[in-house]
Every structure is written in structure tokens, then in C-alpha cells.
Design a protein around this motif. Sequence first.
Motif, PDB file in Angstrom:
ATOM      1  N   VAL A   1       0.819  -1.212   0.000  1.00 19.58           N
ATOM      2  CA  VAL A   1       0.000   0.000   0.000  1.00 19.58           C
ATOM      3  C   VAL A   1       0.856   1.266   0.000  1.00 19.58           C
ATOM      4  CG1 VAL A   1      -1.942  -1.112   1.161  1.00 19.58           C
ATOM      5  CG2 VAL A   1      -0.196   0.067   2.526  1.00 19.58           C
ATOM      6  N   GLY A   2       2.180   1.113   0.055  1.00 18.38           N
ATOM      7  CA  GLY A   2       3.052   2.281   0.081  1.00 18.38           C
ATOM      8  C   GLY A   2       3.135   2.875   1.474  1.00 18.38           C
ATOM      9  N   GLU A   3       3.304   4.186   1.560  1.00 18.00           N
ATOM     10  CA  GLU A   3       3.417   4.843   2.864  1.00 18.00           C
ATOM     11  C   GLU A   3       2.086   4.771   3.601  1.00 18.00           C
ATOM     12  OE1 GLU A   3       5.688   8.666   3.413  1.00 18.00           O
ATOM     13  OE2 GLU A   3       3.677   9.388   3.968  1.00 18.00           O
ATOM     14  N   ALA A   4       2.137   4.368   4.844  1.00 11.78           N
ATOM     15  CA  ALA A   4       0.921   4.204   5.638  1.00 11.78           C
ATOM     16  C   ALA A   4       1.225   4.490   7.102  1.00 11.78           C
ATOM     17  CB  ALA A   4       0.358   2.793   5.470  1.00 11.78           C
ATOM     18  N   TRP A   5       0.160   4.700   7.872  1.00 12.92           N
ATOM     19  CA  TRP A   5       0.293   5.008   9.291  1.00 12.92           C
ATOM     20  C   TRP A   5      -0.472   3.983  10.114  1.00 12.92           C
ATOM     21  CZ3 TRP A   5       3.135   9.187  11.165  1.00 12.92           C
ATOM     22  CH2 TRP A   5       3.578  10.113  10.198  1.00 12.92           C
ATOM     23  N   LEU A   6       0.081   3.646  11.282  1.00 10.64           N
ATOM     24  CA  LEU A   6      -0.604   2.743  12.198  1.00 10.64           C
ATOM     25  C   LEU A   6      -0.483   3.254  13.621  1.00 10.64           C
ATOM     26  CD1 LEU A   6       1.604   0.816  13.947  1.00 10.64           C
ATOM     27  CD2 LEU A   6       1.919  -0.179  11.678  1.00 10.64           C
ATOM     28  N   TYR A   7      -1.471   2.915  14.435  1.00 10.22           N
ATOM     29  CA  TYR A   7      -1.420   3.228  15.864  1.00 10.22           C
ATOM     30  C   TYR A   7      -1.238   1.898  16.576  1.00 10.22           C
ATOM     31  CZ  TYR A   7      -2.135   6.153  19.959  1.00 10.22           C
ATOM     32  OH  TYR A   7      -1.943   6.855  21.120  1.00 10.22           O
ATOM     33  N   ASN A   8      -0.070   1.703  17.143  1.00 11.87           N
ATOM     34  CA  ASN A   8       0.299   0.396  17.696  1.00 11.87           C
ATOM     35  C   ASN A   8      -0.239   0.244  19.116  1.00 11.87           C
ATOM     36  OD1 ASN A   8       1.441  -2.103  17.641  1.00 11.87           O
ATOM     37  ND2 ASN A   8       3.523  -1.420  18.082  1.00 11.87           N
ATOM     38  N   VAL A   9      -1.199  -0.650  19.263  1.00 13.11           N
ATOM     39  CA  VAL A   9      -1.812  -0.920  20.563  1.00 13.11           C
ATOM     40  C   VAL A   9      -1.430  -2.332  20.988  1.00 13.11           C
ATOM     41  CG1 VAL A   9      -4.003  -1.133  21.808  1.00 13.11           C
ATOM     42  CG2 VAL A   9      -3.715   0.630  20.061  1.00 13.11           C
ATOM     43  N   PRO A  10      -0.953  -2.516  22.212  1.00 15.83           N
ATOM     44  CA  PRO A  10      -0.518  -3.846  22.636  1.00 15.83           C
ATOM     45  C   PRO A  10      -1.673  -4.832  22.715  1.00 15.83           C
ATOM     46  CG  PRO A  10      -0.536  -2.342  24.498  1.00 15.83           C
ATOM     47  CD  PRO A  10      -0.759  -1.510  23.274  1.00 15.83           C
ATOM     48  N   ASP A  11      -1.351  -6.099  22.540  1.00 13.47           N
ATOM     49  CA  ASP A  11      -2.329  -7.163  22.664  1.00 13.47           C
ATOM     50  C   ASP A  11      -2.760  -7.238  24.131  1.00 13.47           C
ATOM     51  OD1 ASP A  11      -3.734  -9.528  22.902  1.00 13.47           O
ATOM     52  OD2 ASP A  11      -2.439 -10.642  21.553  1.00 13.47           O
ATOM     53  N   PRO A  12      -4.075  -7.177  24.409  1.00  6.83           N
ATOM     54  CA  PRO A  12      -4.524  -7.237  25.803  1.00  6.83           C
ATOM     55  C   PRO A  12      -4.027  -8.471  26.547  1.00  6.83           C
ATOM     56  CG  PRO A  12      -6.331  -6.572  24.375  1.00  6.83           C
ATOM     57  CD  PRO A  12      -5.197  -6.986  23.467  1.00  6.83           C
ATOM     58  N   ASP A  13      -3.873  -9.597  25.829  1.00  4.77           N
ATOM     59  CA  ASP A  13      -3.435 -10.830  26.478  1.00  4.77           C
ATOM     60  C   ASP A  13      -1.944 -10.816  26.811  1.00  4.77           C
ATOM     61  OD1 ASP A  13      -6.007 -11.848  26.321  1.00  4.77           O
ATOM     62  OD2 ASP A  13      -5.646 -12.786  24.372  1.00  4.77           O
ATOM     63  N   GLN A  14      -1.190  -9.936  26.157  1.00  2.05           N
ATOM     64  CA  GLN A  14       0.243  -9.882  26.403  1.00  2.05           C
ATOM     65  C   GLN A  14       0.660  -8.689  27.269  1.00  2.05           C
ATOM     66  OE1 GLN A  14       2.772 -10.559  22.903  1.00  2.05           O
ATOM     67  NE2 GLN A  14       0.972 -11.205  21.744  1.00  2.05           N
TER      68      GLN A  14
END
Length: 568
Positions: A284-297
Motif C-alpha cells: 500500500v506504500g506509505e501508511a500510518w498505524l497506531y500500535n496498541v498492545p495485545d490485551p493478552d500480552q
Amino acid sequence: MGRLNKWMWLVALTPVLCLGLAPNPAQATNAYPATVTLGKLTDTYEAPSEKDPSDVKLTPQEVYITGMKQNDKNADYGWYRIATWRGEKWVKLTEADFNGQEQLVASDVALLAETELYDEPKSGTGTGIMLGKQTVHAEAISGSYLKIGTWLGSKWIRISGDMLLDVQAKPQELALAAAVTPVFARPDGLSELVMELSPQTVHAFEQKDNWYHIRTSGWDAWINPDIAVPAGVSEQTMSADVQQKTVLYAYPSFDAKPLGVIAPQQVNVSGTVGGWKRIDSDWVGEAWLYNVPDPDQYAPPPATKQSPGDRKWQFRQTEAAGAVGKEFPVNVWLESPNGPIKPGTKLQLGVSMTNFSRNTVRLDAPAQFAIDIVRLAGGEEQTVWSALLPETATSITGQGNYSIEGYTWNQTDANGDQVPQGDYVVRLRLIRPVTLGEDGVEWKHTLQFRSYFVNVPIHILLPAGDCTPRLDTAKELFHNYLTSQKRSSVPASRRIADYRIQDVRLARESYDDFTFTVTYEVKPASDSFKPAAAGQSQWDGLIRYDKREFHAIRQGDEYRLDTKGISP
């Protein structure tokens, strides 16, 4: 006990979301009339479908409309949600059902596409004259039509998704401070991208919520400052572990266009800003994400002692008087934001104390409070963040108020790490016991408050990125499920005669599934009915369920309710 009611010392913790305010329902213009007078016996439905009939039939009467389902623009009928004594139901109404029922409105409406004029509020009366993109003033509504003034006199336009109601004419110069501000063809982050603007000042001539209508470089277009690449992106190369399926966006905003979903993996980051990470994807080329931890980890931080900082209680004199409660001389309550909270949304917190007596109230020692953010996980409570407030004064004059504000929780824990999605509580805690009394009254009382007034539920939901209206989907799935339990083929131990849904709320959300809670009542079809363990018998043979949780699973582009092991 009577003396305790003569005054009240009030403590209020107020979390306020940094989100745009919802319009006042009394002032907003809905895309449907407020009421309709039914002229004949009318069938009702549990959902906007003839496959889901209700046993409620309405005699001729006026009913309140609470919503509608957008139909094909060529249809001469519509599905309307109405309020009844048995809860909300749906009715199928034709244009003829609204004949002579014209209701006044006052709304500026932006036409986002060519729109036909009608002589009357019904199909078959189209003039063939088309209005281009412009803003018109609506003065009345009838069914799914709006009356507007034109050079031909009063005409009607049919309400559609190509219109924006309640646009406000607000000419203003808008300073764009973001590094990149995308310009869209419509007030929708999923619409066509017209161009991208560098920092500059643009002229906006009208506004709807946080969308601004501008004309630039010959384009009639829209911008939303929340959908942009902010200035100050930290250009750095690093790796990041993505622990759960995560949506990629065109810009660092949950309102931006979703580009796709990546599975748990390690990604290479090229820039960060405000919790968002920029990556370069091969597909998809340049993209943005908001990294949220896995609740189980996720592992909560150890308890840390917070400093009260340099904030101070501010005093003001009020005209407050009278008592609010009878059991305690001190009442404490919290105001909670409604609806899901997206990751990264900041909560502004504050505390207010008011003496409702005309006499001075004195404490034997300064009171001190803490604001805790508590995560609810698997029956456990985990304090992830805490703010210690400075000590209060030892006296508060009659009708006096002390308040303190400026505490911000940005959804990170005491270690500065993003917390996972899920259920949380904002809690006000008294550090040590305090005794208080009122001048001129011979008694002492311990400062205390009821637990349910000092616990505000907060739900952090991870957007799935597919623009599915999850709450509406949850309601429709559950309506369909309960309707299916009324069929004669259902065993008597599970069959119901009727039901009433009182409240539906999202609980957890991901790309593949989501859970929601429902408060509802069912009426058994026979004495053989066996309610689930969570059911509580009520009057008139009803069984009530409070905040019962259900699970919906994605199947292709749709969702199905996971009914394994559940019963009404």
C-alpha cells in the motif's frame, strides 16, 4: 439525621474527552420528521425488514420517529424507527402516509451532487430541473423530502446521502499548521483525494462539525484538520512489534481512509508523531498505524507514587444551597463520556468541591485525593496510571467551591506505554480518613462517599478500519436473533413471545470480531421456558438480563452472531 441534610459538601471528578461536541438534539435537523400521524392500523417490525414482524399493531395515532433506514432513491416508501410502549419498533411508511404532514425546520443543506427539484413531496412529481452543487435553505420536511425556496417558488428535494444537513455559514480564515493537509471532494475521509496542502491560510465559507468547505485552485472541496500529517514528525528509523491485527491508514488519524490490515509482525518505522507510526508497506506504500498492545500480552506497571505537582485548588463563591442526599453529608459523583474512546484520545480530569451549607465546614486535617485509571481484565483490577492531587484547605466557607483541573490522561500507563483496548474505570480515591463538621452544629462526620458515584467506566475500542457501523450492526444482529426465538420451531424451553431491548453497548472490537453487551427483557412463550442463569424474573412474567455479553464474528464482508451455547 435531619441535621445532616442542612448542607452538602460536593466532590465531582469530571473527565472530558477532547472530541468535538455532538450537536444539541433539540437544535439538530434529522433526515426524517420528528413525528408522524398514522392514519390507519399499522404493522410494526423488530427490524427494517418484512421478514421480522412484531405482534404490535398501532391504531391511528401520532408517534415519535427516532431514526430511519436510507432506502433506494427511487423507492416510494421508507423504514422508520419509532418509539412505542413496547420499546423501539420499525414501520414501513409510504409517501402517502405523510400527505399533509409538513413540519417546519430551519437548516442549511449542502448539496454534494446534482439534485432534482420536485413539485410535491412524492415521487412522480419531478420537474427534471437539476440543482448543481450548492447550499440551500430547507424550511420544511415531509417524509423524506425537504422544502426549499427557489427562483420557481417553493420546491422539494428528496433527502439522500448526497446531502449534508445543518451546515453552518461561517466565513473564516483557517490557518493550516499541519505539515500535510489532505483536501477531499466531500466531507468524508473516504472520498476522492483532490490534493494535499502545505502549511498556509485558506478561506472557509461554511462548516459541518470539524469539516470545512473551501475553494482552492479551482476546486470546491473539504478539509478536516483532524485528518492530516501534523508538523513535527520525528524522522527516525526503528523497528516496532505489532502484537495484533492492526489497520493501516492513509494519514495519522482514525478518521482517515483505511488502506488495509496487517497481521502481527515486526515492522520498520520511518517516522512517529503523537503515538502514530509511519511505515513503508510493499503493497500500500506509505501508511500510518497506531500500535496498541495485545490485551493478552500486556503487563501492567508496578504501582508508582505520583507527585501532586504545582497545581492548586482554586476558590470561587457560589450560590449553591440545599442538600443533595440524605444518607451522607458528602456526595461524590463522576461525569463520564459516552460512546467508545479511540486509542490516544486524551481525557482531561478535574475535581470540584462545593459546600452547599450557608455555614463554614471545617476538616480536622487537609483532605487528599488520587485519580486512578484502573484496567478491568479477567476479573482483576490493574491500576495503570494515577495522579495524586494536592491537599485541600481545612475549611470551606458556606456556599464556597474549590476546584482543580489540568490533569490529562493520554492512555499511557505509568511507564509511558500505550495501554491496550478494553474496559477501564476512572476512580476517585480518598488517601486517608478525614473528619469534618459544620460551624454551629454539634456533630462530626467522616468524609465518605458511595462507590458507584466515584467510578466512571471508560471503554477503549480499537477501530476495525472497515467503516462498519458496529453499534448498528450489533443491534440488528441481536434483534434478528431474538426474533428468530419467537418461531414455533424453537423448543418451548427457549421460545419467547416477545422482547424489549433497552440498551446496547460495544465492549471490545477488532478487525475479525467484536463483543457487545445488551440489557433486555423477554417474555416466555410458555411455562416450560428455562431462562439463562443470568436472567432475573420480573413482574408480569418478564425475564430481565443486565449487560449480557454477546460475540459477533466476521464472515466475509458481514458479521454473524455467535449463538453457540446461548439462549434467550
